[in-house]
Design a protein around this motif. Sequence first.
Motif, PDB file in Angstrom:
ATOM      1  N   GLN A   8     -97.907 -94.850  17.227  1.00  0.00           N
ATOM      2  CA  GLN A   8     -99.224 -95.326  16.809  1.00  0.00           C
ATOM      3  C   GLN A   8    -100.340 -94.375  17.218  1.00  0.00           C
ATOM      4  O   GLN A   8    -101.487 -94.568  16.836  1.00  0.00           O
ATOM      5  N   GLU A   9    -100.002 -93.371  18.016  1.00  0.00           N
ATOM      6  CA  GLU A   9    -101.053 -92.475  18.494  1.00  0.00           C
ATOM      7  C   GLU A   9    -101.188 -91.206  17.664  1.00  0.00           C
ATOM      8  O   GLU A   9    -101.956 -90.318  17.992  1.00  0.00           O
ATOM      9  N   ILE A  10    -100.452 -91.134  16.552  1.00  0.00           N
ATOM     10  CA  ILE A  10    -100.540 -89.957  15.683  1.00  0.00           C
ATOM     11  C   ILE A  10    -101.968 -89.738  15.201  1.00  0.00           C
ATOM     12  O   ILE A  10    -102.509 -88.640  15.287  1.00  0.00           O
ATOM     13  N   ALA A  11    -102.584 -90.809  14.728  1.00  0.00           N
ATOM     14  CA  ALA A  11    -103.939 -90.693  14.183  1.00  0.00           C
ATOM     15  C   ALA A  11    -104.896 -90.146  15.229  1.00  0.00           C
ATOM     16  O   ALA A  11    -105.786 -89.349  14.936  1.00  0.00           O
ATOM     17  N   LEU A  12    -104.670 -90.573  16.457  1.00  0.00           N
ATOM     18  CA  LEU A  12    -105.559 -90.138  17.526  1.00  0.00           C
ATOM     19  C   LEU A  12    -105.505 -88.623  17.716  1.00  0.00           C
ATOM     20  O   LEU A  12    -106.528 -87.967  17.869  1.00  0.00           O
ATOM     21  N   TRP A  13    -104.301 -88.060  17.679  1.00  0.00           N
ATOM     22  CA  TRP A  13    -104.182 -86.609  17.872  1.00  0.00           C
ATOM     23  C   TRP A  13    -104.683 -85.848  16.669  1.00  0.00           C
ATOM     24  O   TRP A  13    -105.196 -84.746  16.785  1.00  0.00           O
ATOM     25  N   MET A  14    -104.524 -86.418  15.486  1.00  0.00           N
ATOM     26  CA  MET A  14    -104.912 -85.675  14.290  1.00  0.00           C
ATOM     27  C   MET A  14    -106.394 -85.789  13.990  1.00  0.00           C
ATOM     28  O   MET A  14    -106.975 -84.905  13.390  1.00  0.00           O
ATOM     29  N   LEU A  15    -106.997 -86.894  14.379  1.00  0.00           N
ATOM     30  CA  LEU A  15    -108.422 -87.072  14.069  1.00  0.00           C
ATOM     31  C   LEU A  15    -109.304 -86.897  15.302  1.00  0.00           C
ATOM     32  O   LEU A  15    -110.445 -86.490  15.202  1.00  0.00           O
ATOM     33  N   GLY A  16    -108.777 -87.244  16.455  1.00  0.00           N
ATOM     34  CA  GLY A  16    -109.556 -87.120  17.673  1.00  0.00           C
ATOM     35  C   GLY A  16    -110.349 -88.374  17.975  1.00  0.00           C
ATOM     36  O   GLY A  16    -110.831 -89.050  17.074  1.00  0.00           O
ATOM     37  N   SER A  17    -110.426 -88.699  19.255  1.00  0.00           N
ATOM     38  CA  SER A  17    -111.151 -89.894  19.659  1.00  0.00           C
ATOM     39  C   SER A  17    -111.629 -89.735  21.097  1.00  0.00           C
ATOM     40  O   SER A  17    -111.017 -89.043  21.896  1.00  0.00           O
ATOM     41  N   LEU A  18    -112.729 -90.395  21.401  1.00  0.00           N
ATOM     42  CA  LEU A  18    -113.241 -90.349  22.772  1.00  0.00           C
ATOM     43  C   LEU A  18    -113.160 -91.726  23.426  1.00  0.00           C
ATOM     44  O   LEU A  18    -113.706 -91.936  24.504  1.00  0.00           O
ATOM     45  N   ALA A  19    -112.462 -92.650  22.764  1.00  0.00           N
ATOM     46  CA  ALA A  19    -112.391 -94.000  23.307  1.00  0.00           C
ATOM     47  C   ALA A  19    -111.659 -93.985  24.645  1.00  0.00           C
ATOM     48  O   ALA A  19    -110.665 -93.282  24.818  1.00  0.00           O
ATOM     49  N   ASN A  20    -112.180 -94.743  25.594  1.00  0.00           N
ATOM     50  CA  ASN A  20    -111.525 -94.951  26.890  1.00  0.00           C
ATOM     51  C   ASN A  20    -111.356 -93.695  27.736  1.00  0.00           C
ATOM     52  O   ASN A  20    -110.530 -93.676  28.632  1.00  0.00           O
ATOM     53  N   VAL A  21    -112.103 -92.616  27.474  1.00  0.00           N
ATOM     54  CA  VAL A  21    -111.975 -91.479  28.383  1.00  0.00           C
ATOM     55  C   VAL A  21    -112.612 -91.856  29.714  1.00  0.00           C
ATOM     56  O   VAL A  21    -113.571 -92.620  29.772  1.00  0.00           O
ATOM     57  N   SER A  22    -112.034 -91.334  30.778  1.00  0.00           N
ATOM     58  CA  SER A  22    -112.531 -91.661  32.112  1.00  0.00           C
ATOM     59  C   SER A  22    -112.815 -90.356  32.849  1.00  0.00           C
ATOM     60  O   SER A  22    -112.644 -89.285  32.307  1.00  0.00           O
ATOM     61  N   ARG A  23    -113.231 -90.495  34.115  1.00  0.00           N
ATOM     62  CA  ARG A  23    -113.491 -89.241  34.833  1.00  0.00           C
ATOM     63  C   ARG A  23    -112.201 -88.456  35.055  1.00  0.00           C
ATOM     64  O   ARG A  23    -112.230 -87.252  35.243  1.00  0.00           O
ATOM     65  N   ASN A  24    -111.040 -89.119  35.003  1.00  0.00           N
ATOM     66  CA  ASN A  24    -109.783 -88.368  35.069  1.00  0.00           C
ATOM     67  C   ASN A  24    -109.728 -87.316  33.960  1.00  0.00           C
ATOM     68  O   ASN A  24    -109.309 -86.187  34.172  1.00  0.00           O
ATOM     69  N   GLU A  25    -110.135 -87.735  32.759  1.00  0.00           N
ATOM     70  CA  GLU A  25    -110.121 -86.807  31.622  1.00  0.00           C
ATOM     71  C   GLU A  25    -111.112 -85.673  31.843  1.00  0.00           C
ATOM     72  O   GLU A  25    -110.894 -84.547  31.425  1.00  0.00           O
ATOM     73  N   LEU A  26    -112.193 -85.989  32.507  1.00  0.00           N
ATOM     74  CA  LEU A  26    -113.184 -84.959  32.806  1.00  0.00           C
ATOM     75  C   LEU A  26    -112.565 -83.867  33.676  1.00  0.00           C
ATOM     76  O   LEU A  26    -112.789 -82.682  33.471  1.00  0.00           O
TER      77      LEU A  26
END
Lengths: 259, 277, 333
Positions: free
Chosen positions: C176-194
């Motif tokens: 289900q995460e294919i779309a996320l990698w192909m289109l990109g999303s910033l939902a739920n990013v946290s300081r870990n991602e930073l």
Amino acid sequence: MNLLHGESLAVSRQGRPILTAVDISLNRGEMLGLIGPNGAGKSTLLRLLAGVIEADEGRLSLEDKPIGAITRHERARRIAYLPQLSEIAWPMSVERLVALGRVPHLDPWQHPSPRDRAIIERVIVQTDLQPFRQRAFNTLSGGEQARVALARALVTEPDILLADEPVSALDPAHQLDVMTLLSEHCQSGQSVIVVLHDLSLAAHYCHRLQLLHQGGTLAVGNAEAVLTPENLEMAYAIAMNQTPEETQSPFRLPWRRLS
Amino acid sequence: MQAKAIALLLILLTAPAAAAGPPQRVVSVNLCTDQLLLMLADPRQVASVSYLSRERQSSFVAEQAAGYPLNHARTEEVIGHRPDLVLAAPYTNPRLLATLEKLGFVIEKLPLGYTLEGIIKDIRRLAARLGQTQRGEVLIEQMHHRLQHNDAPTGLLSPKALFYQPRGYTSGANTLQNEALRLAGWRNPAAEQGVEGYVAVDLEQVILWQPDTLFTSTYKDRSISLAERQLEHPALKRLLAGIPMLEIPYKYWICPGPMLVEAVALLRKAREERDAR
Amino acid sequence: MISAITQSRLILALGLSIAFTALLSLLTGSQAIPLLQALHQSFNGGPGIYGLILTELRLPRTLVALLAGASLGLGGALMQSLLRNPLASPGLIGSASGAALGAVITLYFGLAGMFTLALPIGGIAGALLATLTVYLLAGRDAGILTLILAGVAVNAFALALVSLLLNLAPSPYAVQEIALWMLGSLANVSRNELWILLPGTLAGWLMVWRQGRTLDLLTFGEETAASMGVDLHRLRWRLFLAVALIVGSAVSVTGAIGFIGLVVPHLLRPLVGHQPSRLLIPSAMGGGLLLLTADIVVRLLPAQGEIKVGVVTSLIGAPFFLWLILQRKRDMS
């Protein structure tokens, strides 16, 4: 001591020899004309001297110093190269393009000094580019573009200017202009090597000529010594008119700029 | 009347099953009906259960299921077992059921309730259908017995808990998770705010609900995906003040059945531990 | 005539827009929160939920949008200047899809669990590999068409592999995460991602520090630039590596967000008089601004579940791309 001296320079591409054992020397204040038919190796020799390509064999030295011992940056300050086609990727203004010629003299973050700016101004005036200084390069005519390219090389104030057919796209008046600029460059002790197809211009402006043929030197010396019927027949397979009296047809040679 | 009609239909279509008496070759095509079937039926009555019934994380009766032929809810497989009763869930592929019906097979669709009452109804209904009323009542009695002693009341002062799954899914009203939380004395802010069923909610909403704790269930071994990383969001950690999320085995509350009381027991224990802090 | 404004003014204008948009981003979310109370809670380090939403959800999201957008904008400006090709951009020459592939390999198959930086390293390696493949396929002085065709091939290949790997991944959620990698999303990013994003991004930015003049010289073509002191071989490696570092890090966190690297340098180029060195900082700022704005739009759009931010950038970018092609067609005829 020669300013630039090359010995037995050889270059080949994919096993095919392009230059075979060419010697070349250039004195201070001298304008050397490289002539020869298409494919003789003139451009390759010029690119070799500019440091754009490397020789497979031979020695090249600048003021008796092997060229390999000179840093890339010092070489860029002392030798400027003007390629045959002036390719410009972005439509920048004339002024900015010409100013980039000073970059070899600047540290990466250094701004041009008043002296740099004065040089840029002087060259813009010399090359008659004032009316276009704010124009984008791509809006200029072919002749104007060629002058911009020359101005960029002159701004570097190189000891040696290598110009590859700088007049081939120009009308006779501008051809004379460019050749005059190149000779003026030589008068201040700097030197020029210029590739020319127009033998009359070459004979008129150059102190010495070097005739290349099939990757080697056929003749070198002053115009009289090089442009002999034998040499020309061998190099170009042509017979030349040397004086107007020899033919019935009109014979016109641009000689001098009027204004 | 109905039985007569069915019998008539069976004869007309020369269906493989015998008409009278409790079914002897039951095929279940769904994990939830599998489990109730295995708890209620005599082993000789079971012809086949779905392959999911053997998955340890999902099935409460994985060991019992070991001896039976498995199916993947495909028409040919089901027919091959020549069932006299096919058990299905409300959401079982309607095309499969329509085909089976056309061929004259008897289908029992269990409603699969999401409350304690619903579960009891499901058990009674299936027990009756299988001719195992007695076993059904025993099962129900055992459930009541485990639940009755500490039926904690839910009030405004009760702590709040949220069922929180990878990709941010939560269970609101009309879900087994909500029922288990209620029976264990937790308030479910999602249900209180009108969320119904199993839906995704965003993190800001979760934080504003201020749950005291989060419960989660994984239906496979923990793996790595962005969905699962979401459960480890630093905001959630700070919200719960470092108390780890409690994992309730998936098999306790994915399907209605007596195993829900196991989930309730774990949730009650969590509540007692919280009260003790 | 070129309508060039001074670079410092442009940078100032972009800076003010970024400040304003960042503030707007902190105010935008699925839930309305009282800002003063949120600020109070944030600065006092208390356990308040409004402070939590502000500092743990909206602030990291805003910063990641700015940094990732800046990397894409800068990456576009660098590639266009290096290849002297206005259509070269991380999305078109394979960097972004290669990065997505690298990130998917490291994330879903357990490498990223071993150490935090494995994820961006995967992304960076993927970006570098894909970019080099396109470059080698197209050749050094590739025309626009050749470069784009090579890019199309490598993109298709990388994205097919992303799809395949997500189907094969052990996690049941991976598909289900294919779309996320192909289109990109910033939902739920946290300081870990930073923290995942920062090291590669800073390293990449440092690598291109002071490269502006060199890119200016490339305007005259590679041979003239070489005669003016540019070490082409080193420059190419330095820029490919830098773009891989910044784009790889960004994509590892956000997925492949399209068109920012193409659109932003294009819009800004006339404003800086088309000079590559003057385009770099504005492109980075413009990229950050565009991605942040797109992400605010995404958060405001009423939808069942959040729309991927790449949908918005592509909705802006794709028509722009078409317009560019038509423009070029007209110039040539």
